[in-house]
Design an enzyme around this catalytic site. Structure first.
Site: not given
Length: 396
Positions: A151, A173, A215, A260, A270, A274, A278, A285, A298
Site C-alpha cells: 500500500r 502519475k 513535451e 508542471k 486532474e 491539470r 494533455n 495516445h 511517445h
C-alpha cells in the site's frame, strides 16, 4: 574532437563520453536548481548537472533504510547500473538490482507481477525505497508498483530521458497500459525525490533525445509564451545537443518542471486545470495504442497529436493560422514529426479515442490552443473531430 576506439565495448564508450560531459574539472560548474513540490508529503525536484554521481548523497539526506531496490531497463543496465550500485555500496547502502526489458511493452500487468514477486522474495519492507532509473516507461511502471506494494513504499525517480525529466517523472502519475488503451490502469503517487541529471541525455540515441522536445513545446503552447520564443530562438543548438548549451538546457528543463508543478499544486488529481497538460495526447495516445506501442515513440505521437489539435482549433476559428504555422515550424526545427506516414487509419483512431481518460459523458474533452501560451478544455463537435482526423490521416 576525435575519439579512438580500441577494444572497447559500446557501454564503455558511452560511459567515457558521459564522464567527459559531467567532469566539472573540464567544464563550468552549473548550480543545481531545486523546485519544492507542495503536494502529498512534499518533495524536491532537483535539476543537477552530473547529479547521478551524487545520488547516494541525496538518498542519505532522506534518511532511508540501507536496503535500496534499483529498477532499470535492459538498455541502461550496462551503462549505469554497475557504477550506481558501487556508489551506493560505498555510501553504506545495500542495493538490489532488477532489470526490465526495454520498451513500452513492459508497462504491463505481467511486469508488475514479476516485480512484486522479486520484492516479496527479498522481503522488501514498507520503509525501504525503490529507485526508478530510466525513461517514462520505467518511471510509470515502478511508480505503479510502489503505489501498490504494501500500500505504498518510498519512490525515488531518476529520469534518464528528456521526456521523463520534464514530464513523466513529475506530478505523481503512475500506471501501466491495457491492451485497449494507454495508461488506463494506474494511481496518483508522489515520490520522495526526483533527481534530474541533464548530462545523461548526451548518452541517449538521437531519436530518444529528440522525442522529448514535444513535451517541452507543449508547455510553451499551453502556458508559457516566453518559453516558446526561447525555443524558437535556440532550436538549432538545442536540437544538436551541444555541450555549450548545457546551462540553457538545465534552465529549460527546470522551467518545464516549474510549470508542471504549478499546475499540479492547483489540481493534483486532474479534476480541472491539470487536463491542459494533455495537449496533443488524445490523438497521441490513441495513435500509440492502435499502432502497437512501437511504431512511434511517445513524444513523436504527441507531436503529431498537437498538429491534429491545432488544425482542429484552426478549423473552428479558435486560433490563427499564424499560431499553427509557428507550432509546425518549431516542431520541425526540433526534429519532430508533423505528419503520419504509417498504416493506422482514421476510423481506428476515432474508436480508440473513446477510451481516452478525459472522456466525460462519452465525449472527449479536447485541449484546444487559442494562441501561444493559452489553451482551453472543451468538447468539440463530432462532425468536426471526424472531419479533421479523417483529413489529416488521409494525407499519408
Amino acid at each position: 574532437m576525435k575519439i579512438i576506439l580500441i577494444n572497447k565495448s559500446i557501454e564503455q564508450v558511452v560511459q567515457e563520453i558521459a564522464h567527459m560531459f559531467t567532469n566539472s574539472n573540464h567544464q563550468e560548474v552549473i548550480a543545481p536548481i531545486v523546485r519544492h513540490v507542495h503536494v502529498g508529503t512534499e518533495y524536491d525536484a532537483v535539476v543537477d548537472w552530473g547529479g547521478l554521481a551524487r545520488l547516494a548523497v541525496y538518498l542519505q539526506q532522506l534518511k532511508l533504510p540501507p536496503r535500496i531496490f534499483l529498477i532499470t531497463d535492459s538498455h541502461l543496465k550496462d551503462i549505469y547500473a554497475t557504477q550506481i550500485t558501487q556508489d551506493l555500496v560505498q555510501a553504506g547502502f545495500e542495493p538490489f538490482l532488477y532489470i526490465v526489458p526495454a520498451g513500452e511493452a513492459s508497462k504491463s500487468q505481467e511486469q508488475v507481477t514479476a516485480i512484486y514477486d522479486w520484492l516479496i522474495d527479498h522481503h522488501a519492507e514498507r520503509r525501504e525505497a525503490l529507485i526508478a532509473l530510466g525513461g517514462g516507461v520505467i518511471g510509470d511502471l515502478v511508480g505503479y508498483v510502489v503505489a501498490t506494494y504494501l500500500r505504498g513504499v518510498p519512490l525515488i525517480q531518476v529520469p534518464t530521458s528528456l521526456l521523463a525529466q520534464v514530464d513523466a517523472a513529475i506530478g505523481g502519475k503512475t500506471g501501466i497500459n491495457h491492451p485497449r488503451g494507454k495508461n488506463l490502469i494506474g494511481a496518483f503517487y508522489h515520490p520522495r525525490l526526483v533527481l534530474v541529471d541533464p548530462a545523461l541525455l548526451f548518452t541517449l540515441p538521437e531519436r530518444s533525445r529528440t522525442e522529448g522536445w514535444a513535451e517541452i513545446v507543449k508547455y510553451g503552447i499551453i502556458l508559457d509564451t516566453e518559453l516558446f520564443v526561447l525555443l524558437e530562438s535556440h532550436a538549432d543548438e538545442l536540437c544538436a545537443f551541444i555541450r555549450s548549451s548545457a546551462a540553457l538546457l538545465c534552465r529549460i528543463i527546470a522551467r518545464c518542471i516549474d510549470l508542471k508543478v504549478m499546475v499540479i499544486e492547483e489540481d493534483e488529481r486532474e479534476q480541472g486545470r491539470r487536463a491542459i497538460l494533455n495537449y496533443g495526447h488524445t490523438v497521441g495516445h490513441a495513435l500509440e495504442n492502435v499502432s502497437g506501442y512501437g511504431e512511434l515513440l511517445h513524444g513523436e505521437a504527441v507531436s503529431i497529436g498537437m498538429m491534429v489539435a491545432a488544425n482542429m482549433a484552426l478549423e473552428s476559428c479558435l486560433c490563427s493560422a499564424e499560431m499553427v504555422a509557428r507550432q509546425k515550424a518549431l516542431l520541425l526545427a526540433l526534429g519532430l514529426p508533423i505528419e503520419y506516414h504509417g498504416t493506422v487509419r482514421a476510423q481506428a483512431l476515432l474508436a480508440a479515442m473513446q477510451l481516452d481518460k478525459k472522456v466525460v459523458g462519452k465525449r472527449v474533452r479536447w485541449i484546444m490552443p487559442l494562441h501561444i501560451g493559452e489553451v482551453m478544455v472543451t468538447p468539440m463537435p463530432d462532425e468536426l473531430v471526424t472531419h479533421t482526423i479523417t483529413t489529416f490521416f488521409a494525407q499519408t
